[in-house]
Design a protein around this motif. Structure first.
Motif, mmCIF file in Angstrom:
data_model
loop_
_atom_site.group_PDB
_atom_site.id
_atom_site.type_symbol
_atom_site.label_atom_id
_atom_site.label_comp_id
_atom_site.label_asym_id
_atom_site.label_seq_id
_atom_site.Cartn_x
_atom_site.Cartn_y
_atom_site.Cartn_z
ATOM 1 N N TYR A 104 0.816 -1.208 0.000
ATOM 2 C CA TYR A 104 0.000 0.000 0.000
ATOM 3 C C TYR A 104 0.858 1.270 0.000
ATOM 4 O O TYR A 104 1.884 1.348 0.692
ATOM 5 C CB TYR A 104 -0.876 0.065 1.252
ATOM 6 C CG TYR A 104 -1.968 -0.980 1.352
ATOM 7 C CD1 TYR A 104 -2.387 -1.712 0.237
ATOM 8 C CD2 TYR A 104 -2.577 -1.237 2.581
ATOM 9 C CE1 TYR A 104 -3.393 -2.661 0.345
ATOM 10 C CE2 TYR A 104 -3.574 -2.191 2.709
ATOM 11 C CZ TYR A 104 -3.976 -2.897 1.586
ATOM 12 O OH TYR A 104 -4.970 -3.838 1.698
ATOM 13 N N MET A 105 0.410 2.252 -0.762
ATOM 14 C CA MET A 105 0.877 3.632 -0.648
ATOM 15 C C MET A 105 -0.348 4.532 -0.740
ATOM 16 O O MET A 105 -1.438 4.084 -1.091
ATOM 17 C CB MET A 105 1.862 3.985 -1.782
ATOM 18 C CG MET A 105 3.261 3.434 -1.632
ATOM 19 S SD MET A 105 4.329 3.859 -3.047
ATOM 20 C CE MET A 105 4.202 5.665 -3.082
ATOM 21 N N THR A 106 -0.172 5.801 -0.402
ATOM 22 C CA THR A 106 -1.246 6.773 -0.589
ATOM 23 C C THR A 106 -0.747 7.873 -1.516
ATOM 24 O O THR A 106 0.443 8.186 -1.559
ATOM 25 C CB THR A 106 -1.685 7.404 0.749
ATOM 26 O OG1 THR A 106 -0.552 8.009 1.379
ATOM 27 C CG2 THR A 106 -2.262 6.356 1.672
ATOM 28 N N SER A 107 -1.680 8.454 -2.269
ATOM 29 C CA SER A 107 -1.292 9.500 -3.220
ATOM 30 C C SER A 107 -1.136 10.831 -2.513
ATOM 31 O O SER A 107 -1.630 11.029 -1.401
ATOM 32 C CB SER A 107 -2.362 9.642 -4.310
ATOM 33 O OG SER A 107 -3.510 10.294 -3.784
ATOM 34 N N ILE A 108 -0.488 11.783 -3.168
ATOM 35 C CA ILE A 108 -0.416 13.139 -2.643
ATOM 36 C C ILE A 108 -1.784 13.779 -2.813
ATOM 37 O O ILE A 108 -2.557 13.443 -3.700
ATOM 38 C CB ILE A 108 0.669 13.964 -3.367
ATOM 39 C CG1 ILE A 108 0.478 13.908 -4.885
ATOM 40 C CG2 ILE A 108 2.042 13.475 -2.992
ATOM 41 C CD1 ILE A 108 1.465 14.738 -5.665
ATOM 42 N N SER A 109 -2.109 14.739 -1.950
ATOM 43 C CA SER A 109 -3.457 15.293 -1.899
ATOM 44 C C SER A 109 -3.818 16.148 -3.104
ATOM 45 O O SER A 109 -4.986 16.406 -3.343
ATOM 46 C CB SER A 109 -3.620 16.132 -0.616
ATOM 47 O OG SER A 109 -2.665 17.176 -0.588
ATOM 48 N N MET A 195 6.733 4.232 -8.844
ATOM 49 C CA MET A 195 5.985 5.306 -8.206
ATOM 50 C C MET A 195 6.683 5.773 -6.930
ATOM 51 O O MET A 195 6.733 6.977 -6.636
ATOM 52 C CB MET A 195 4.564 4.822 -7.904
ATOM 53 C CG MET A 195 3.560 5.931 -7.659
ATOM 54 S SD MET A 195 1.874 5.292 -7.511
ATOM 55 C CE MET A 195 1.483 4.917 -9.221
ATOM 56 N N ALA A 196 7.223 4.836 -6.172
ATOM 57 C CA ALA A 196 7.956 5.198 -4.954
ATOM 58 C C ALA A 196 9.175 6.045 -5.295
ATOM 59 O O ALA A 196 9.525 6.989 -4.571
ATOM 60 C CB ALA A 196 8.366 3.939 -4.195
ATOM 61 N N GLY A 197 9.822 5.717 -6.423
ATOM 62 C CA GLY A 197 10.971 6.516 -6.864
ATOM 63 C C GLY A 197 10.559 7.926 -7.245
ATOM 64 O O GLY A 197 11.260 8.898 -6.907
ATOM 65 N N TYR A 198 9.425 8.065 -7.952
ATOM 66 C CA TYR A 198 8.937 9.400 -8.310
ATOM 67 C C TYR A 198 8.603 10.202 -7.057
ATOM 68 O O TYR A 198 8.870 11.407 -6.981
ATOM 69 C CB TYR A 198 7.694 9.292 -9.191
ATOM 70 C CG TYR A 198 7.899 8.527 -10.479
ATOM 71 C CD1 TYR A 198 9.058 8.683 -11.235
ATOM 72 C CD2 TYR A 198 6.927 7.648 -10.948
ATOM 73 C CE1 TYR A 198 9.246 7.972 -12.415
ATOM 74 C CE2 TYR A 198 7.103 6.942 -12.128
ATOM 75 C CZ TYR A 198 8.266 7.103 -12.858
ATOM 76 O OH TYR A 198 8.443 6.407 -14.027
ATOM 77 N N ALA A 199 7.996 9.540 -6.067
ATOM 78 C CA ALA A 199 7.644 10.228 -4.828
ATOM 79 C C ALA A 199 8.901 10.693 -4.093
ATOM 80 O O ALA A 199 8.963 11.828 -3.591
ATOM 81 C CB ALA A 199 6.816 9.306 -3.934
ATOM 82 N N SER A 200 9.896 9.840 -4.024
ATOM 83 C CA SER A 200 11.140 10.207 -3.339
ATOM 84 C C SER A 200 11.827 11.375 -4.036
ATOM 85 O O SER A 200 12.399 12.263 -3.382
ATOM 86 C CB SER A 200 12.087 9.001 -3.295
ATOM 87 O OG SER A 200 11.524 7.949 -2.551
ATOM 88 N N ALA A 201 11.779 11.400 -5.382
ATOM 89 C CA ALA A 201 12.406 12.489 -6.137
ATOM 90 C C ALA A 201 11.747 13.824 -5.853
ATOM 91 O O ALA A 201 12.374 14.881 -5.962
ATOM 92 C CB ALA A 201 12.331 12.188 -7.643
ATOM 93 N N GLY A 203 10.663 14.605 -2.907
ATOM 94 C CA GLY A 203 10.904 14.915 -1.497
ATOM 95 C C GLY A 203 9.946 14.249 -0.538
ATOM 96 O O GLY A 203 9.992 14.512 0.665
ATOM 97 N N PHE A 204 9.075 13.380 -1.035
ATOM 98 C CA PHE A 204 8.154 12.675 -0.151
ATOM 99 C C PHE A 204 8.858 11.482 0.477
ATOM 100 O O PHE A 204 9.673 10.807 -0.172
ATOM 101 C CB PHE A 204 6.922 12.190 -0.918
ATOM 102 C CG PHE A 204 6.029 13.298 -1.392
ATOM 103 C CD1 PHE A 204 5.088 13.863 -0.550
ATOM 104 C CD2 PHE A 204 6.138 13.785 -2.694
ATOM 105 C CE1 PHE A 204 4.277 14.881 -0.984
ATOM 106 C CE2 PHE A 204 5.324 14.803 -3.132
ATOM 107 C CZ PHE A 204 4.395 15.366 -2.271
ATOM 108 N N VAL A 205 8.520 11.229 1.729
ATOM 109 C CA VAL A 205 9.097 10.099 2.438
ATOM 110 C C VAL A 205 8.204 8.880 2.208
ATOM 111 O O VAL A 205 7.019 8.884 2.565
ATOM 112 C CB VAL A 205 9.216 10.380 3.948
ATOM 113 C CG1 VAL A 205 9.744 9.143 4.677
ATOM 114 C CG2 VAL A 205 10.120 11.576 4.198
#
Length: 398
Positions: A104-109, A195-201, A203-205
């Protein structure tokens, strides 16, 4: 001018009274049909939950049981993780027929697909037995890298949605389920790694590691074993304190109990509105007939029969009732169906709006009940007046 013409003239000549009574009739048909739509939608949602859960048991990290139920039922986005090796340990438990894990992950708002946090669910197509059958109803091919399948509440414009500042192709949109899955986005595990890589790029943890962790292990129990016994065995895997087990039977049982109470409140509120409206309506129709006694007396004195007088009173009430009942049905359909998502979300229960054709019987009942009150009330009042001496009635009208 005939009896019908006189009746129409009476309706037009008193627009305020006609409109006011029609509004009360409208409230009755609106309450009946709206209550029926809400109750039918809740029952359809309840019936669909067990089918969409797919697994007998769901093993999640300790303390995450309620969060898992919220994801499934309400679409409350969440993420939690446990070591991936627990999947194989759970799969080896006596009584377990098959297992499959999800991450599971959650999207940005501010994702452009929706106005709420979206649950991102990655599954393993080689072992999955819950998501794949559902997806196959809308999409027959395999889901590829960076391709998504979205729930019914996810907005899709040009065939793509943007998550974590990256465009993903949407290959299918699932049919409404009435569960939290309508707010979810499904993908294979390779896609969520990207997707986790895009989120990390950005600045999301990203708390979890898709390579070494899972969020839930879905379990099918061998028919020869007790679900309760298998659940207890699963709770003892690992260190014995790492796993909570959510039973699909427990989830549906809770929903059934909560929904029973909610439906009871809806029906009680509906009956209260109807009862109050009927009492007011009967009084208004009787008062309306009484206020026309001088007109009826004149008609009697110039040759109209008792039957003519009664027919005119019933016709007037029938016209008012038909207009009001029809308006209530149209208003209910126009307001309740487009707002089904909002209603379902506010109730916090599985909710599937019925189709328009399936509502025809409910609309017919709503119309019949709301319509019947007026003519029946007017019939009784006009019949009593028709037996009175017309000259006496005329003098009373002064």
């Amino acid at each position: 001018m005939g009896i019908i013409g006189v009746a129409n003239k009476g309706l037009i000549g008193r627009p305020g009274r006609t409109f006011g009574i029609a509004c009360i009739v409208m409230a009755i048909s609106f309450a009946i049909l709206t209550g029926s739509i809400v109750v039918d939608s809740l029952r359809m949602g309840e019936a669909n939950v067990e089918e969409r859960l797919g697994a007998d048991l769901m093993a999640v990290p300790a303390g995450s049981g309620y969060a898992e139920e919220a994801i499934l039922v309400n679409g409350a986005a969440s993420s939690f993780f446990m070591p991936a090796e627990l999947e194989s340990e759970i799969g080896s438990v006596v009584g377990v027929e098959r297992v499959s894990s999800q991450f599971y992950m959650t999207s940005i708002s501010d994702a452009d697909c929706c106005e709420f946090l979206v649950q991102l669910i990655a599954y393993d197509p080689e072992t999955d037995f819950t998501v794949t059958p559902w997806i196959s109803e809308s999409y027959s091919s395999e889901i590829g890298l960076d391709q998504l399948v979205v729930g019914s509440n996810i907005k899709v414009g040009d065939g793509f949605i943007r998550l974590f500042d990256h465009r993903f192709e949407v290959v299918a949109k699932l049919a409404e389920s009435g569960t939290g899955m309508d707010n979810s986005v499904f993908m294979i595990k390779e896609t969520i790694r990207h997707m986790a890589g895009y989120a990390s790029a950005l600045g999301f943890v990203v708390d979890g590691d898709v390579n070494s962790e899972v969020s839930v292990v879905l379990v099918d129990v061998d028919p020869g074993y007790s679900t309760t016994q298998v659940a207890n065995r699963i709770r003892s895997v690992g260190s014995g304190s790492e796993v909570d087990v959510v039973s699909s039977e427990d989830v549906t049982s809770k929903i059934t109990v909560q929904m029973g109470s909610l439906i009871g409140y809806v029906e009680a509120f509906e009956l209260t509105i109807i009862a109050i409206s009927v009492v007011i309506l009967v009084s208004l129709f009787i008062s309306n007939v009484a206020s026309r006694r001088k007109d009826y007396a004149v008609l009697r004195m110039i040759g109209a029969t008792r039957g003519h007088v009664v027919s005119m009173a019933v016709y007037e009430s029938a016209v008012i009732s038909a207009l009001g009942a029809s308006a209530g049905i149209v208003l209910s359909l126009a307001l309740v169906l487009p707002l089904s998502g909002t209603i379902g979300g506010s109730l916090g229960m599985p909710y599937i709006s019925p189709s328009l054709p399936s509502l025809v019987p409910d609309a017919a009942v709503a119309f019949a009940v709301a319509f019947a009150v007026g003519p029946l009330s007017s019939l009784a009042a006009a019949y009593r007046l028709s037996k009175s001496d017309p000259h006496a009635l005329f003098r009373e009208g002064d």
